[in-house]
Scaffold this motif. Structure first.
Motif, PDB file in Angstrom:
ATOM      1  N   LEU A  46       0.860  -1.191   0.000  1.00  0.00           N
ATOM      2  CA  LEU A  46       0.000   0.000   0.000  1.00  0.00           C
ATOM      3  C   LEU A  46       0.892   1.235   0.000  1.00  0.00           C
ATOM      4  N   CYS A  77     -11.445  -4.709  -0.922  1.00  0.00           N
ATOM      5  CA  CYS A  77     -10.038  -4.457  -1.253  1.00  0.00           C
ATOM      6  C   CYS A  77      -9.866  -4.225  -2.751  1.00  0.00           C
ATOM      7  N   GLY A 106      -8.645  -0.710  -4.404  1.00  0.00           N
ATOM      8  CA  GLY A 106      -7.478  -0.696  -5.277  1.00  0.00           C
ATOM      9  C   GLY A 106      -7.773  -0.090  -6.640  1.00  0.00           C
ATOM     10  N   ALA A 125      -6.248   3.509  -7.745  1.00  0.00           N
ATOM     11  CA  ALA A 125      -5.339   3.571  -8.884  1.00  0.00           C
ATOM     12  C   ALA A 125      -5.885   4.494  -9.965  1.00  0.00           C
ATOM     13  N   LEU A 156      -3.819   5.898  -4.820  1.00  0.00           N
ATOM     14  CA  LEU A 156      -2.911   4.830  -4.453  1.00  0.00           C
ATOM     15  C   LEU A 156      -1.957   4.575  -5.621  1.00  0.00           C
TER      16      LEU A 156
END
Length: 273
Positions: free
Chosen positions: A206, A259, A263, A267, A272
């Motif tokens: 992470l 999760c 993600g 992104a 992240l």
């Protein structure tokens, strides 16, 4: 209530567990990995030691906890576990928490040794021998690959099954008489937590790429967190998931989807990286 009996496991009983150990990866899952196959391998032992359905159910529940290690060396833990279950069946005062603590303390080190030797060394050697002959059109190529790999690997599997049982029965008797069981249990718990911590740092990634400052002095939030403590963000995220799982009883499937969504969104928007 647990029934006290005088049944002792035999070589035939251990061999049944040995043959069942070949299925350790057949029901592998992302939540508890080899747990179902581990419990299945111990069924012959559980059925012999515990006449009561309640005791059998309790034993199966014990072995549905998380378990994962190199399958060819897992029989060492199966053997020790069988010995501890035998002690539990014959001793009403036996602390069953010791069983899972020993499993946790052994599966990490065995995985490190087994993966390096079985998968990283033996398999490579066997593959090299097999491919060199197969490229020449020699039928011995695949045959030698299977023999070179499986004779040592399955030989270790069989040896450790019986060695684990012998180690467990003699070792446990001595440490129980000397009063060392509580200390070993504590050490096993510490080692198990250390292994889990290492897995967290290695497998959870992470990073927040937002920069603070400008020019050469610019630094990202991820770098700041790593300067405070390496792997701080993965650790905090792991605690967050653990909180949802244990305190809020969020299902594992929901956590996996969460999760994935975090993600993808992180992104896409650059949150992240």
């Amino acid at each position: 209530m647990k029934m006290t009996i005088s049944n002792q496991l035999t070589k035939k009983d251990l061999n049944k567990v040995f043959w069942r150990s070949f299925g350790l990866e057949w029901s592998w899952n992302y939540e508890r990995q080899m747990n179902m196959s581990f419990a299945h391998a111990l069924i012959p032992v559980i059925e012999k030691l515990y006449p009561s359905k309640v005791d059998r159910a309790d034993a199966l529940k014990r072995h549905l906890e998380f378990f994962n290690t190199t399958p060819h060396l897992a029989t060492l833990i199966l053997g020790i576990t069988a010995s501890m279950e035998e002690s539990n069946a014959n001793n009403p005062d036996f602390d069953t928490e010791n069983i899972n603590n020993i499993k946790i303390s052994l599966m990490g080190p065995l995985a490190g040794i087994g993966d390096s030797f079985i998968w990283g060394t033996l398999r490579i050697i066997a593959t090299g021998i097999g491919i060199s002959l197969a490229n020449q059109g020699n039928i011995l190529g695949p045959i030698l690959f299977l023999l070179v790999f499986n004779i040592p690997a399955q030989g270790l599997r069989y040896y450790f099954m019986h060695a684990g049982y012998k180690l467990g029965s003699s070792f446990l008797t001595k440490i129980q008489e000397s009063g060392l069981m509580s200390q070993i249990t504590y050490a096993a718990s510490v080692l198990g937590l250390a292994v889990i911590g290492g897995m967290t740092a290695e497998n959870v990634a992470l990073n927040i790429p937002f920069s603070i400052g400008s020019g050469e002095s610019a630094t990202t939030i991820g770098e700041i967190c790593n300067n405070i403590m390496p792997g701080l963000l993965p650790l905090l995220f792991t605690f967050f998931v653990y909180y949802l799982l244990k305190k809020k009883n969020v299902k594992t499937t929901t956590l996996l989807l969460m999760c994935a969504i975090i993600g993808l969104i992180g992104a896409f928007f650059g949150i992240l990286g």
